[in-house]
Design a protein around this motif. Structure first.
Motif: not given
Length: 132
Positions: A23-24, A27-30, A87, A90-91, A94-95, A98
């Protein structure tokens, strides 16, 4: 990327560790596919003594240290469900990534010549070059 997982008052299992890594890191792989020296720290803990009903409350904390910037990203979320706590974290991560990524993208798109105002001498030289 170097990933460390710390547990407090939770029994470590292979399934739990695989779930957290999936999960973690996914989420940051990209965002960090070219930053192999980034450091990711995940802390999971149970806090059951703080609630009146003695139900466990899970806290998931993520600390991300990229090598290309000085800013450290630290996010901590809590919930009564372990998966919901992960979750939420992780959300939120991601924000934040981003938002930082869009700021950098807008910075690169800025054209410095749009705000260029020539001095009086430069304006006269440009007028002479166009006239003659």
């Amino acid at each position: 990327m170097q990933t460390d997982i710390y547990y407090r008052d939770i029994t470590r299992t292979e399934n739990l560790e695989a779930y957290l890594l999936e999960k973690v890191e996914a989420s940051i792989q990209d965002f960090f596919k070219y930053d192999s020296a980034a450091h990711l720290t995940v802390r999971i803990e149970t806090d059951r003594h703080r609630t009146q009903s003695r139900k466990p409350s899970y806290t998931c904390e993520v600390i991300l240290k990229p090598t290309h910037s000085k800013g450290i990203i630290k996010i901590s979320k809590s919930d009564e469900s372990f998966k919901k706590a992960v979750m939420k974290t992780v959300d939120s991560l991601k924000s934040v990534l981003r938002r930082r990524s869009s700021k950098k993208a807008m910075h690169r798109r800025h054209d410095p010549m749009l705000n260029y105002f020539p001095t009086w001498e430069e304006a006269e030289m440009m007028a002479e070059n166009q006239a003659g």
